[in-house]
Design an enzyme around this catalytic site. Structure first.
Site, PDB file in Angstrom:
ATOM      1  N   ASP A  56       0.850  -1.173   0.000  1.00 41.35           N
ATOM      2  CA  ASP A  56       0.000   0.000   0.000  1.00 41.35           C
ATOM      3  C   ASP A  56       0.904   1.248   0.000  1.00 41.35           C
ATOM      4  OD1 ASP A  56      -2.350   1.611   0.641  1.00 41.35           O
ATOM      5  OD2 ASP A  56      -1.469   1.760   2.645  1.00 41.35           O
ATOM      6  N   LYS A  69      -8.296  -4.653  -3.577  1.00 39.75           N
ATOM      7  CA  LYS A  69      -6.877  -4.863  -3.866  1.00 39.75           C
ATOM      8  C   LYS A  69      -6.568  -6.363  -3.922  1.00 39.75           C
ATOM      9  CE  LYS A  69      -5.150  -0.591  -1.695  1.00 39.75           C
ATOM     10  NZ  LYS A  69      -4.177  -0.011  -0.764  1.00 39.75           N
ATOM     11  N   ASP A 128      -2.005  -0.655   5.745  1.00 38.99           N
ATOM     12  CA  ASP A 128      -2.350  -0.055   7.048  1.00 38.99           C
ATOM     13  C   ASP A 128      -3.844   0.085   7.307  1.00 38.99           C
ATOM     14  OD1 ASP A 128      -2.633   2.044   5.081  1.00 38.99           O
ATOM     15  OD2 ASP A 128      -2.796   3.426   6.760  1.00 38.99           O
TER      16      ASP A 128
HETATM   17  O1  LIG Z   1      -6.321   6.666  -1.781  1.00 38.24           O
HETATM   18  C1  LIG Z   1      -6.551   6.461  -0.573  1.00 38.24           C
HETATM   19  O2  LIG Z   1      -7.622   6.767  -0.038  1.00 38.24           O
HETATM   20  C2  LIG Z   1      -5.533   5.771   0.276  1.00 38.24           C
HETATM   21  O3  LIG Z   1      -4.462   5.315  -0.486  1.00 38.24           O
HETATM   22  P1  LIG Z   1      -3.692   3.985  -0.058  1.00 38.24           P
HETATM   23  O4  LIG Z   1      -4.501   2.850  -0.566  1.00 38.24           O
HETATM   24  O5  LIG Z   1      -2.349   4.149  -0.734  1.00 38.24           O
HETATM   25  O6  LIG Z   1      -3.565   3.986   1.432  1.00 38.24           O
HETATM   26 MG   LIG Z   2      -3.050   3.079   3.206  1.00 35.50          MG
END
Ligand SMILES: O=C(O)COP(=O)(O)O
Ligand SMILES: [Mg+2]
Length: 227
Positions: free
Chosen positions: A8, A155, A178
């Site tokens: 991520d 994902k 996270d």
């Molecule tokens: O785009 C978002 O809301 C968060 O992005 P991320 O998936 O990289 O944590």
């Molecule tokens: Mg994130």
């Protein structure tokens, strides 16, 4: 040792102000230089992730818009799924409800999205979920934005498909994330880690919670699993 790494971005490679951890970048470069494929998987747009991928130095294997978009390598075909018009209809419904109460919503990078609709976390997510309960749209609060996306996209689901294009399976991957939008990916991967700032959903899905938060925790995980 895992065969590949999927990570991520916001909150996992960055801090809560979206500043990239230079140590995490250095660790990723070391892993890439050792011949390990690295996938960036984010709720962000494809063009945003592409720029980051280039500058970090990964090979362009990316998942964008929380799984709505994925691509193998910079020159691979872009795969996009989901009903963006439906997501927009859902967004319109939110506007119609919140605007009369004086609450303004702000779209994020709308010109660059193929699959989902993302907007600022200015509105109450539980209220939004109730409002859209009869629509086949997921409401995903990543801690950085609220996303509306078609059901079935995640994902983790995109990882299944991208891994196949890469000649791998999800179990070959170490995953780091996270937030709630990472849970499917953390569960699909062979080993899953989460930095110390992670929310309860990501913690529950991970095999290990790192002692340090944000990119520092992820950098430690790379040092541990790809020594
Ligand atoms: O785009 C978002 O809301 C968060 O992005 P991320 O998936 O990289 O944590
Ligand atoms: Mg994130």
């Amino acid at each position: 040792m895992p065969k590949a790494f999927i990570t991520d971005i916001d909150g996992t490679l960055t801090d809560d102000r979206r500043r990239l951890s230079t140590r995490a970048v250095e660790e990723i470069r070391r892993v890439v230089d050792a011949g390990i494929p690295v996938v960036l998987a984010s709720g962000n747009t494809l063009c945003f992730i592409d720029a980051l991928s280039k500058m970090i130095g990964t090979e362009g294997d990316v998942i964008a818009e929380n799984g709505g978009v994925y691509r193998h390598g910079y020159t691979g075909d872009r795969h996009s799924a989901g009903d963006r018009e439906l997501c927009f209809a859902a967004y319109q419904k939110i506007i119609d409800t919140f605007q009369p109460k004086g609450e303004e919503l702000r779209l994020y990078s709308n010109d660059y999205r193929y699959s989902d609709v993302a907007f600022a976390r200015d509105a109450d997510v539980d209220e939004i979920k109730k409002l859209l309960a009869d629509m086949p749209v997921q409401v995903v609060d990543t801690g950085f934005a609220i996303h509306l996306q078609s059901e079935g996209l995640s994902k983790g689901a995109a990882l299944e498909k991208l891994a196949e294009l890469m000649g791998l399976v999800p179990a070959d991957f170490l995953a780091a994330g996270d937030s709630i939008n990472d849970v499917s990916m953390l569960k699909a991967a062979g080993i899953a880690v989460t930095p110390a700032n992670a929310g309860p959903e990501a913690r529950a899905a991970a095999d290990f919670v790192m002692s340090k938060p944000f990119g520092e925790g992820t950098a430690d995980a790379l040092a541990r699993y790809f020594p």
